[in-house]
Design a protein around this motif. Structure first.
Motif, short mmCIF file in Angstrom:
data_model
loop_
_atom_site.label_atom_id
_atom_site.label_comp_id
_atom_site.label_asym_id
_atom_site.label_seq_id
_atom_site.Cartn_x
_atom_site.Cartn_y
_atom_site.Cartn_z
N TYR A 147 0.91 -6.71 1.41
CA TYR A 147 -0.22 -7.60 1.19
C TYR A 147 0.21 -8.77 0.32
O TYR A 147 0.91 -8.58 -0.67
CB TYR A 147 -1.37 -6.85 0.47
CG TYR A 147 -2.05 -5.86 1.37
CD1 TYR A 147 -3.19 -6.20 2.09
CD2 TYR A 147 -1.53 -4.57 1.51
CE1 TYR A 147 -3.80 -5.29 2.93
CE2 TYR A 147 -2.14 -3.65 2.35
CZ TYR A 147 -3.27 -4.02 3.06
OH TYR A 147 -3.87 -3.11 3.89
N SER A 176 0.87 -1.16 0.00
CA SER A 176 0.00 0.00 0.00
C SER A 176 0.92 1.22 0.00
O SER A 176 2.10 1.10 0.30
CB SER A 176 -0.87 -0.01 1.26
OG SER A 176 -0.09 0.34 2.37
N VAL A 203 -8.00 -4.96 1.06
CA VAL A 203 -7.84 -3.89 2.04
C VAL A 203 -9.15 -3.67 2.80
O VAL A 203 -9.18 -3.68 4.02
CB VAL A 203 -7.39 -2.57 1.37
CG1 VAL A 203 -7.35 -1.44 2.39
CG2 VAL A 203 -6.02 -2.75 0.73
N MET A 226 -2.04 2.03 -5.32
CA MET A 226 -2.92 3.01 -4.70
C MET A 226 -4.27 2.93 -5.40
O MET A 226 -4.34 2.93 -6.62
CB MET A 226 -2.32 4.40 -4.88
CG MET A 226 -3.03 5.45 -4.09
SD MET A 226 -2.11 6.99 -4.27
CE MET A 226 -3.48 8.07 -4.54
#
Ligand code: MN
Length: 713
Positions: A397, A391, A412, A443
């Motif tokens: 992740y 992120s 997320v 993003m």
């Protein structure tokens, strides 16, 4: 101690180095350059590279890798240049040492953006040559072994980084030996009290434990021998301290329940023997249901394979048993390094097709003239199943290969997925179906007016994203889906009589056969693609319309319900309160329809609107048919986390209870609301399922739902 003659062998040079000219040369080179430098322990610095080289040798590394271990701190700590190193030891060793040097410029501390940078560097190094990481792991392991010489603040920082980065990395590479020791050492510094406590508990019970283990080992060995599995070796397996501790945390259990869990390992020659040995174990002792895991058929991502089971001694003492072949054992201990050993010991011949990947690694090494190409193929193979992305804040992740920004967004948070309108990967705008790569910084652009698109289902790689997209369409596009489903049926069946068909009892039965409550639910499911037009049309053909809708109809599922006083009368369980056998009930005569008596729970909120003359007293019959199933609505409130829905469903499935319908509602900062319709045979079963869901740690409440649909009573 002052033997400074160039070719004289220093006392601290191990024989295995002295007897191998290439290693001896690397040793002399490093020893000369590090001379005068001391470790924090006060030892000559060269003792550290010697120890690192020794660890790499234990893993079965080549001379080039071991030499890189001897030379790994040369570029960083001395004035030597890469050119000098290459002139002396060649390009392979130089590249490895350069890789380790780049990695060593780590920033300690747990600031997330720094950690992300560390990970990125790690992956880049891995991309060039995963052996760089193996050298780095050996370096870290020796530094951890000698950590007590450093000041406490540094100990904490290094131990934390070891626990957060290096132990998981060793695990990913499958190097169990490194992983366990790194974890135990980091644990010792991060949680010194817990560490000492578990250590002393383990020590206190050692004699008793060994006695029990020996008895089991002996008994199993005899039985295996009798069946001709004479080559199988059976032994007690030491459990590492951090493993005990994390198990305690994970399962919320006390020391007593965990630390005295015994562990036995059986090593066989062939896979067939693994399963035969399993049968022996289960025959000799009682296995605990639900504890058997077949990692041979379904290997872990890091290639770990074994059979796991837990048995109970007559004393009630549980014992974990792992069964694996010698080759699997090598892979469990040495991971990616295992093939180095196999290259020498078995000429690349692996006993089973499951080892194709390993055999390929070995064969590629023979084929590939180019080191770099070989390592590329190894790397591909090693990381084929997962990608790690970041992120913008630097959180890591893990996603399956093929995952897209949409998968990331749903990982997320559900709401981020539902309102995702674009993605920026590595500061570039990309399409939402872009496949994410290791190390990407992702993003997600969010717009509260944006919503999922049905074609996302075609490209997302995670089931959770698929599920949530479907849920979104279920909830927010019901009318459109019903219209779409209707027009799909119309295309197939023609417009004539369709409306009548959709309102018919026959259509309702088809919907129920497909596990939907109503015809509208079935149409909506058709609309968002949960069920195909073909399967509905086929069911219509299998179950043609009845000639008339006269009462009483032939027994259908609801009218089979044995309820006293209603013989010959059409009746059904009310969909608002869905009473279960055993609960107090009352009948309501329905008007203007052909559905007869509606059976309500006596507490049903909808009864207050029913005129008394339409109420009929009834009760459940004694000779209740256990096979009849009753759909019951429940609502589970739980802490929102990925997978909570799946866990609740698993709990229901554990009770062999069918789920007709499931949906989850989530909003940022709020508990998730999971709505289920489950098929229940009686009240006792219902209460058992509810209490088991209630016991889950994430679950806040479980309640039965009674719909307020008084208008329809
Ligand atoms: Mn070092």
């Amino acid at each position: 101690m002052d033997r400074e003659v160039e070719d004289d062998l220093p006392s601290y040079c191990p024989d295995w180095i002295a007897s191998e000219p290439f290693l001896k040369k690397a040793f002399d080179f490093a020893d000369r350059l590090h001379r005068g430098q001391l470790r924090a322990s006060g030892e000559p610095y060269i003792m550290h590279p010697i120890a690192v080289a020794g660890l790499l040798r234990d893993l079965g590394g080549s001379n080039a890798l071991i030499a890189a271990g001897l030379l790994h701190d040369i570029l960083e700590d001395t004035d030597t240049t890469p050119e000098q190193l290459e002139a002396e030891f060649g390009v392979e060793v130089t590249r490895l040492v350069q890789g380790v040097t780049k990695l060593s410029k780590f920033n300690f501390g747990s600031k997330t953006e720094r950690q992300a940078e560390n990970f990125r560097r790690m992956f880049m190094a891995m991309a060039q040559d995963f052996r760089v990481i193996v050298v780095k792991l050996a370096d870290r392991l020796h530094n951890m072994r000698t950590l007590h010489y450093l000041p406490p603040a540094k100990q904490q920082a290094i131990a934390r980084e070891t626990m957060e980065i290096f132990a998981p990395l060793a695990n990913r590479l499958g190097i169990g030996q490194f992983k366990w020791e790194l974890e135990d050492l980091a644990f010792k510094y991060l949680e010194p009290e817990q560490y000492r406590r578990i250590q002393s508990l383990v020590a206190d019970t050692r004699a008793k434990r060994e006695e029990q283990i020996n008895a089991v080992v002996q008994a199993l060995k005899e039985r295996l021998d009798r069946l001709g599995l004479t080559h199988a070796s059976v032994y007690g397996r030491p459990k590492h301290l951090y493993g005990i501790y994390s198990k305690m945390l994970r399962q919320g259990k006390g020391y007593e329940e965990i630390y005295d869990v015994l562990a036995v390992r059986i090593i066989t020659e062939t896979i067939d023997e693994c399963y035969r040995a399993l049968a022996v174990v289960h025959d000799a002792y009682k296995p605990i249901p639900g504890r058997f895991k077949d990692y041979i058929a379904l290997p872990k991502a890091n290639r770990y394979q074994s059979l796991h089971t837990t048995i109970v001694l007559p004393t009630g003492q549980p014992i974990e048993v792992q069964i694996r072949t010698q080759e699997m054992h090598q892979i469990a201990e040495y991971g990616v390094a295992a093939h180095w050993k196999y290259k020498e010991s078995t000429n690349g011949m692996m006993p089973d097709e499951r080892f194709v990947w390993l055999r390929q690694l070995v064969e590629w090494q023979k084929e590939y003239k180019d080191d770099q190409e070989y390592l590329e193929s190894v790397k591909e193979d090693l990381f084929d199943s997962e990608v790690y992305v970041f992120s913008p804040k630097g959180d890591v992740y893990q996603l399956p290969r093929g995952a897209t920004p949409v998968d990331f967004a749903y990982r997320v948070h559900t709401e981020l997925g539902n309102h995702c309108c674009g993605a920026i990967v590595n500061q570039k705008m990309v399409p939402l179906n872009t496949e994410l790569q290791n190390g990407d910084i992702v993003m997600i652009l969010r717009n509260n007016n944006a919503h999922p698109s049905l074609d996302w289902i075609n490209f997302v790689a995670t089931n959770s994203a698929k599920h949530r997209i479907r849920q979104w369409f279920k909830r927010y596009h019901r009318e459109e889906n019903i219209a779409r489903g209707t027009s799909l049926l119309e295309k197939e069946l023609g417009k004539n009589g369709l409306e009548a068909l959709l309102r018919s009892e026959q259509m309702l039965k088809i919907a129920e056969r497909c596990n939907y409550h109503s015809v509208d639910d079935l149409l909506a499911a058709l609309g968002y693609g949960e069920i195909s037009v073909l399967s509905v049309v086929n069911k219509l053909r299998e179950h043609p319309a009845q000639q008339s809708l006269k009462l009483p109809s032939s027994p259908t599922a609801p009218s089979k319900t044995p309820i006293v006083g209603l013989e010959g009368l059409l009746h059904h369980i009310a969909s608002c309160c869905k009473p279960l056998p055993g609960e107090p009930i009352i009948g309501v005569v329905t008007q203007g329809s052909n559905r007869g008596i509606s059976i309500h729970h006596q507490d049903c909120v909808n009864l207050k609107n029913v005129p008394p003359d339409r109420l009929v007293p009834i009760r459940w019959s004694e000779c209740q048919n256990k096979q009849t199933i009753y759909p019951v609505d429940i609502e589970v409130t739980a802490i929102d986390r990925v997978g909570v829905m799946k866990d609740v469903l698993a709990r229901v499935a554990d009770n062999k209870v069918n789920v007709r319908n499931a949906s989850v509602d989530t909003a940022p900062g709020q508990a998730a609301v999971i709505k289920l319709t489950i098929d229940i045979t009686d009240r006792a079963q219902f209460e058992k399922v509810c209490s088991q869901i209630q016991k889950m740690s994430d679950v806040l409440s479980v309640r039965r739902v009674i719909k307020d649909n008084s208008a329809r009573v």
